[in-house]
Design an enzyme around this catalytic site. Structure first.
Site, short mmCIF file in Angstrom:
data_model
loop_
_atom_site.label_atom_id
_atom_site.label_comp_id
_atom_site.label_asym_id
_atom_site.label_seq_id
_atom_site.Cartn_x
_atom_site.Cartn_y
_atom_site.Cartn_z
NE ARG A 56 -2.73 0.54 3.49
CZ ARG A 56 -1.95 0.74 4.56
NH1 ARG A 56 -1.18 1.82 4.64
NH2 ARG A 56 -1.93 -0.13 5.54
CE1 TYR A 114 -17.10 11.58 -15.64
CE2 TYR A 114 -16.37 11.72 -13.37
CZ TYR A 114 -16.85 10.98 -14.42
OH TYR A 114 -17.09 9.65 -14.25
CG ASP A 186 -10.10 16.03 -14.83
OD1 ASP A 186 -9.45 15.41 -15.69
OD2 ASP A 186 -11.10 15.56 -14.27
CE LYS A 211 -13.30 7.97 -17.82
NZ LYS A 211 -13.54 9.25 -17.19
C1 LIG Z 1 -13.94 9.64 -15.88
C2 LIG Z 1 -13.52 10.97 -15.43
C3 LIG Z 1 -13.22 11.21 -14.08
C4 LIG Z 1 -13.39 10.14 -13.02
O1 LIG Z 1 -12.48 9.10 -13.16
P1 LIG Z 1 -12.77 7.58 -12.76
O2 LIG Z 1 -11.55 6.87 -13.20
O3 LIG Z 1 -14.01 7.15 -13.45
O4 LIG Z 1 -12.95 7.56 -11.27
C5 LIG Z 1 -12.77 12.47 -13.74
N1 LIG Z 1 -12.64 13.46 -14.66
C6 LIG Z 1 -12.94 13.27 -15.95
C7 LIG Z 1 -12.78 14.40 -16.92
C8 LIG Z 1 -13.39 12.03 -16.39
O5 LIG Z 1 -13.70 11.86 -17.67
#
Ligand SMILES: *Cc1c(COP(=O)(O)O)cnc(C)c1O
Length: 398
Positions: A56, A114, A186, A211
């Site tokens: 961890r 998001y 982000d 993604k």
């Molecule tokens: C999918 C997404 C998230 C969240 O991520 P997870 O891996 O699903 O927890 C945050 N920001 C954006 C822009 C996303 O597309």
């Protein structure tokens, strides 16, 4: 930005994606980073070890991923998490409380963030005492005029999800820093291949590695990149103390995905352009959202800070005599064959979705609500002719 930037100057992005943190394994010569499943690591004397004690707190496969993606983001430090939201939750935990006490301060959240980020801030952190407000980051005069005094964090995406608005990271970071706030970007949609927010003045970069970084719709993961050593230390403390860490196999999958990020992004971008060319001339489409279009809000910001315009495209459907814009959008979303109707984005296969009923349903009735006639595409890396023909057929068939 010491060592990492020097490394970045020495090697190009594609080289770092394949080699940073991924030297051949010293014990066997394995060229591919091994998946280290061991949860515990032998000590040669009490407290004497090779950098790992318990998985961890630190794991060799995770270290490889953290080193690699930090290098791509031109960050001195990288931290991998079990999901994008786990990464965001850790960042909010660290930024909302300096000493581990009750959360305080205010997050300004871009008003088309998001949906999951909106939910995390409004439903999990706000009840604990972290204030928040939605903001429009395309109007910088209004941002300055309406800046709440208690703001501690400015949280943005660019391009945004799902309207692909682009925000001038350099300009908003300067505004936030003058007012003592920390800037979180982000970078999930752009990826470090197209945009490096830390270089533009942001303090923290977060990713859903689920993604484009992973890129194959087969792993959920998150990432935080930061160059401030004190912030990195506090994030690392919470990563270990709260424990939202990724499994070694998941780290391996993201690392494997990252190796081809550059070539995938090039194809995502060129295929998106082919789709946009179709959408702008199709009569069933009301409006197309893609940062390369000159009339797109934030086109100038995108042109200034991005190497290309990405693989995400959104559009609203025009109402017809028979169909509302919403019904037309639902039909198109359900009417393709190569594009799969599904949530998520950023992988090799093309996806189509209806944000108001799917990814952004939790934002209904809020400032982050999206148009009901909107369709969002994650343009994959299939043959562009097949993608264009598939979407054209769905638009023609309404
Ligand atoms: C999918 C997404 C998230 C969240 O991520 P997870 O891996 O699903 O927890 C945050 N920001 C954006 C822009 C996303 O597309």
């Amino acid at each position: 930005m010491g060592d990492v930037e020097n490394d970045a100057l020495r090697h190009g992005f594609e080289t770092r994606a394949i080699h940073a943190g991924q030297d051949p394994d010293p014990s066997s010569g394995a060229v591919v980073t091994p998946i280290s499943l061991s949860t515990t690591f032998a000590q040669s004397d009490v407290g004497v070890h090779q950098g790992y004690e318990y998985s961890r707190s630190g794991n060799p496969t995770r270290t490889a991923l953290e080193t690699c993606v930090a290098s791509l983001e031109l960050a001195d430090h990288g931290l991998a998490f079990a999901s994008g939201l786990a990464a965001e939750d850790t960042v909010l935990s660290v930024l909302s409380s300096r000493d581990g006490g009750a959360p305080s301060g205010r997050v300004l959240l871009a008003n088309d963030a998001y949906g999951g980020t909106f939910r995390l801030i409004s439903k999990v952190w706000a009840p604990r005492g972290l204030a928040w407000s939605p903001v429009d980051l395309t109007d910088l005069d209004a941002l300055v005029a309406g800046w709440p005094d208690d703001t501690t964090v400015l949280w943005l995406e660019t391009p945004t999800n799902p309207l692909l608005t682009c925000v001038d990271i350099e300009a908003v970071s300067a505004i936030a820093h003058e007012r003592g706030a920390t800037v979180v970007v982000d970078n999930t949609f752009a990826t470090p291949y197209l945009q490096q927010p830390l270089r533009l003045g942001a303090d923290i970069v977060v990713h859903s590695a689920t993604k484009y970084l992973g890129g194959h719709s087969d792993v959920v993961g998150g990432f935080v990149a930061v160059s401030d050593g004190t912030l990195a230390e506090r994030l690392r403390f919470t990563q270990n103390a709260a424990g939202a860490v990724p499994a070694p196999f998941d780290c391996y999958l993201v690392l494997r995905g990252v190796k081809t990020l550059a070539v995938r992004m090039d194809r995502h971008c060129s295929n998106a352009r082919a789709i946009v060319d179709l959408l702008v001339r199709h009569p069933a489409v009301e409006r197309v959202f893609y940062p390369q279009l000159p009339d797109h809000p934030g086109h100038a910001a995108a042109a200034k800070q991005m190497a290309d315009y990405g693989g995400m495209v959104s559009f609203t459907m025009a109402a017809t005599d028979r169909l509302s814009g919403e019904d037309a959008a639902r039909r198109v979303a359900a009417g393709t064959e190569v594009f799969t109707l599904a949530e998520s984005l950023g992988a090799v296969e093309s996806l189509i979705e209806h944000p108001a009923a799917m990814t952004h349903a939790s934002a209904a009735g809020s400032a982050l609500e999206v148009p009901a006639s909107l369709v969002r595409l994650s343009v994959g890396i299939e043959s562009s002719a097949d993608l264009v023909a598939d979407l054209e057929q769905a638009l023609d068939d309404l």
